[in-house]
Design a protein around this motif. Sequence first.
Motif, PDB file in Angstrom:
ATOM      1  N   ASP A   1      38.643 -50.786  40.255  1.00 46.18           N
ATOM      2  CA  ASP A   1      38.375 -50.374  41.638  1.00 46.18           C
ATOM      3  C   ASP A   1      39.472 -49.462  42.191  1.00 46.18           C
ATOM      4  O   ASP A   1      39.216 -48.634  43.078  1.00 46.18           O
ATOM      5  N   VAL A   2      40.667 -49.596  41.648  1.00 43.23           N
ATOM      6  CA  VAL A   2      41.818 -48.895  42.219  1.00 43.23           C
ATOM      7  C   VAL A   2      42.105 -47.590  41.494  1.00 43.23           C
ATOM      8  O   VAL A   2      42.369 -46.549  42.131  1.00 43.23           O
TER       9      VAL A   2
ATOM     10  N   LYS B   1      44.149 -57.905  41.347  1.00 49.11           N
ATOM     11  CA  LYS B   1      42.937 -58.608  41.771  1.00 49.11           C
ATOM     12  C   LYS B   1      43.280 -59.930  42.446  1.00 49.11           C
ATOM     13  O   LYS B   1      42.615 -60.368  43.389  1.00 49.11           O
ATOM     14  N   HIS B   2      44.343 -60.575  41.960  1.00 50.45           N
ATOM     15  CA  HIS B   2      44.754 -61.865  42.546  1.00 50.45           C
ATOM     16  C   HIS B   2      45.123 -61.702  44.021  1.00 50.45           C
ATOM     17  O   HIS B   2      44.837 -62.583  44.848  1.00 50.45           O
ATOM     18  N   TYR B   3      45.726 -60.586  44.356  1.00 52.76           N
ATOM     19  CA  TYR B   3      46.209 -60.398  45.718  1.00 52.76           C
ATOM     20  C   TYR B   3      45.203 -59.702  46.638  1.00 52.76           C
ATOM     21  O   TYR B   3      45.146 -59.985  47.831  1.00 52.76           O
TER      22      TYR B   3
ATOM     23  N   LYS C   1      39.842 -56.285  49.813  1.00 55.03           N
ATOM     24  CA  LYS C   1      38.416 -55.986  49.698  1.00 55.03           C
ATOM     25  C   LYS C   1      37.623 -56.694  50.784  1.00 55.03           C
ATOM     26  O   LYS C   1      36.579 -56.203  51.241  1.00 55.03           O
ATOM     27  N   THR C   2      38.126 -57.848  51.235  1.00 58.69           N
ATOM     28  CA  THR C   2      37.465 -58.620  52.286  1.00 58.69           C
ATOM     29  C   THR C   2      37.759 -58.078  53.675  1.00 58.69           C
ATOM     30  O   THR C   2      37.193 -58.537  54.659  1.00 58.69           O
TER      31      THR C   2
ATOM     32  N   SER D   1      54.244 -62.699  39.011  1.00 56.22           N
ATOM     33  CA  SER D   1      54.542 -61.345  38.531  1.00 56.22           C
ATOM     34  C   SER D   1      54.196 -60.335  39.612  1.00 56.22           C
ATOM     35  O   SER D   1      53.254 -60.521  40.382  1.00 56.22           O
ATOM     36  N   ASP D   2      54.966 -59.267  39.673  1.00 57.87           N
ATOM     37  CA  ASP D   2      54.676 -58.193  40.614  1.00 57.87           C
ATOM     38  C   ASP D   2      53.522 -57.341  40.085  1.00 57.87           C
ATOM     39  O   ASP D   2      53.158 -57.392  38.902  1.00 57.87           O
ATOM     40  N   ILE D   3      52.976 -56.525  40.956  1.00 54.72           N
ATOM     41  CA  ILE D   3      51.962 -55.548  40.561  1.00 54.72           C
ATOM     42  C   ILE D   3      52.684 -54.276  40.127  1.00 54.72           C
ATOM     43  O   ILE D   3      53.479 -53.725  40.884  1.00 54.72           O
ATOM     44  N   ILE D   4      52.385 -53.858  38.900  1.00 54.64           N
ATOM     45  CA  ILE D   4      52.998 -52.643  38.370  1.00 54.64           C
ATOM     46  C   ILE D   4      51.982 -51.510  38.463  1.00 54.64           C
ATOM     47  O   ILE D   4      50.803 -51.696  38.156  1.00 54.64           O
TER      48      ILE D   4
END
Length: 572
Positions: free
Chosen positions: A152-153, A143-145, A192-193, A123-126
């Motif tokens: 946080d966003v 969070k997956h990507y 984040k890394t 799924s894309d990020i919406i």
Amino acid sequence: MMLERNGYSVLTAMNGAKAINTALNNKIDLILMDIDLGGDIDGNKAAQEILSKKNVPVLFLTSHVGREMVEKVRKVTRYGYALKNTGEYVLLSSIEMVLDLYEAHEKTRESEDKFRSLVEDVSDIIFSINARGIFTYISPRVKHYTDFSPEDVIGRSFHEFIAKDDVPKAREQFEVIVNGGSFFEEYKWVKKTGDIVWFRSSISPVFINGEFQGFKGLLTDITFRKNSEEQMKTLLLEKEKLLRELNCLYNISKIMENSTGTLDSVLSEVVKLIPEALSYPNCSFAVISYKGKEYASSDYNVLDGVVERELAIGGDNSGKILIGYINDDTVCCEDFFDEKDRGFFETVAERTGKIIELFLARDELRKLEREVIEISERERRKIGHELHDSLGQILTGASFMLKTVGNQLAGTAPALTDRISEISGLVRDATLVCRQITRGLPLVNIQHNTLILALDQLAISTRDIFNINCEVESFGPIDVKDDFVSSQLYRITQEAVNNAVKHSGAKNIFITVENSPGILLSVRDDGCGYDTGKSDNGLGLSIMKYRTDLIGGEFSAFNDEESGFIVSVKVP
């Protein structure tokens, strides 16, 4: 078989149908396909039939290099073709490169398939952003990507998460959207890394009651594709580098096979080929050093650590090659080049050493050939003197005595007089044969300043013996550099005149010598010309060309446009 000696298992097929059957019913890693298979199915059709049913690399073999051949091959296979008889090294290198490229293509294809499947399944990020560029919503998939949670966003600016060098581009695109447009763009998102993830953004404006409220959009992960593109670029660069190296080695091999120039001119050609195979040819240089002479591809400054390779010539290190990049800020050294570069340098050094060995051997062979020919010429003159001074004089004296006896017996013994007259005729025939033999054996040494005189004597002899008009004409000062060259020019002329007398039916033969600069000698007749299709007529021409090569000249022989045949030799 050469391929089997190098570790390959080989299956062969003698025609197109058998090639198709063999390829489809066996495990094949590579097909070497001759374009000209003969029969109803040529190599091109056979390859198309195989590739329609099986994925296997095809490398065509051909002796043709025209544009039509290139286009024909390109429509069938991406791996191109190799010229026949290019040599074992070039063919093996072509095979290895095709296998490497095929493996790379397969890996790339597999990567693209996996990437496509991944994009289709995830799924894309919406997200949504207000008019001030602040995230008001983002789906949990973020969070997956990125390792950032939605919490946080949300409440932070879009520009905080993308790479700094992408921020100006994002500001410009947002201005476009505010004015009612939409856009698709690719951005680098900082995880984040601290790592980078690539997103393709699809953003459009949100209007409520005609007033701009913000943005809505999708972020699609394209990191895998971007990395694949980078890998593809790397593979293509490696492919281009391999092609440059292969082309360089091929051209060096062609110089070895075809060169008729001096060692200086050949080394000057070779050294210019080397930088073209390096990663940065425009700022590369190469130098060949041999016996106190240097042959450089361009102006250069020798820096500490420039890569150097010895030239092994006849078992001795008699020279060296320097290779590096012209860069004031970077010093080239062994570590600057990778393992493939160093292997290429070793091969170039080996090939260059072989070229020098070849020229040394050729020079030694020509020296021996020259000595043999000079000995042969001395023996010719010796035999000519003996025939002229002994047998010729004896036959002339016998003819005179028989004539005297015949005169004395005239009217007293008719039968005996007739017999003496018959014997006298045989002696005259023997004298003529002797003259014809000595015509090909000069009685004097042909020196560098007596060529025109010798050719005049040859013309006179041709007119007297064969009753064919033969003329000599010279233009400018004829300055032949040494006796050997003069002797070979005479022999070439003699052979051309003999061919015209024996085969052409000519009534006129014209010998021309001129200073052009150098010496240009031509022999032209008005006979029937030369049938180049006859294989048994080439010995005389071969001898003339061989003599021309011995003196470093250029030989040509061709039918005149109007009538007759022309032999031409140019000596520098």
